[in-house]
Design a protein around this motif. Sequence first.
Motif, PDB file in Angstrom:
ATOM      1  N   ARG A 178      50.569  22.994   2.656  1.00 52.90           N
ATOM      2  CA  ARG A 178      51.418  24.165   2.360  1.00 52.90           C
ATOM      3  C   ARG A 178      51.395  24.542   0.886  1.00 52.90           C
ATOM      4  NH1 ARG A 178      56.552  22.758   6.360  1.00 52.90           N
ATOM      5  NH2 ARG A 178      55.624  23.732   8.231  1.00 52.90           N
ATOM      6  N   THR A 179      51.158  23.561   0.030  1.00 54.19           N
ATOM      7  CA  THR A 179      51.084  23.845  -1.403  1.00 54.19           C
ATOM      8  C   THR A 179      49.648  24.073  -1.864  1.00 54.19           C
ATOM      9  OG1 THR A 179      51.033  21.464  -1.899  1.00 54.19           O
ATOM     10  CG2 THR A 179      53.190  22.565  -1.898  1.00 54.19           C
ATOM     11  N   ARG A 234      47.180  21.862  -1.973  1.00 55.06           N
ATOM     12  CA  ARG A 234      46.582  20.743  -2.712  1.00 55.06           C
ATOM     13  C   ARG A 234      45.479  20.093  -1.891  1.00 55.06           C
ATOM     14  NH1 ARG A 234      51.343  16.985  -4.812  1.00 55.06           N
ATOM     15  NH2 ARG A 234      52.279  17.551  -2.826  1.00 55.06           N
TER      16      ARG A 234
END
Length: 262
Positions: free
Chosen positions: A259-260, A262
């Motif tokens: 979701r980020t 990464r």
Amino acid sequence: MELWLVRDVPAWLVGTVLIIALPAVTLGLDRLIRRTLPHKRLGPHNEVTGVIVSVVGVAYAIVIGLCVVSLWEGYTDAKDNSRDEAANLAALIPAGAVFGPATQQKITDDVIRYESDIVADWHTRREQGPERRRTADLDELTATVGALQATTEAQRAFVLDAVERIGRAEAYHHDSDAEADDQRMSDVMWLGVLLSTAVIIAMSLFFGLDDNMLRRILLVLCSAVIATNLFLIIEMNYPYFGSFAVTPDAYEQVIADLRTGR
């Protein structure tokens, strides 16, 4: 009964009761035995009793040690398997770029939904059987990959890898269910552990010592060690339940990372 004990009773309470109750029972039995078999009758036989208890104690230690090691290996296998399953499909995200941003985002959404539903169903998974949402999510991801039209070598390699990883995800899931069942001690093994525990405690009661306080301290320490081993066996017998259970933290970390970006 044992599952309820692990699932619904705090581990600290189970451990406290065992470590207090077993020494208390041992001391009660010691008091009863001393009424009919005082030191003057037991003391002269300490040498023979010591040899027998030593032999039985070594055998008991081996049995308990093997049980604890086996259950610990099952626990670590279950934990490692959940980490492998969580990371398996996440590896598709960066490689999905070969089909463009839209396809990559669709695969990302499918993987996040799959991992999120595993987390949501984690606590009911062992009691209600296969998770329908997880199966539907995997079917959705399979349909997404199956609809891709590969035109380059990189795209064909991605599709093949995706198909393999989807199959591997199902295999990981079945393995974790099997580990949850296979690592449990059978009733026969429990019977052997409990009988051998009763025998070693009973034999330790037949030592004759002039110092009653010293004898009782030794009995308490011996029974406390045995109670600790029984506590470990009980708690590790169900790797997906209790205070030491395998948790879905690996899936939650993957979801957060996806979701980020990464």
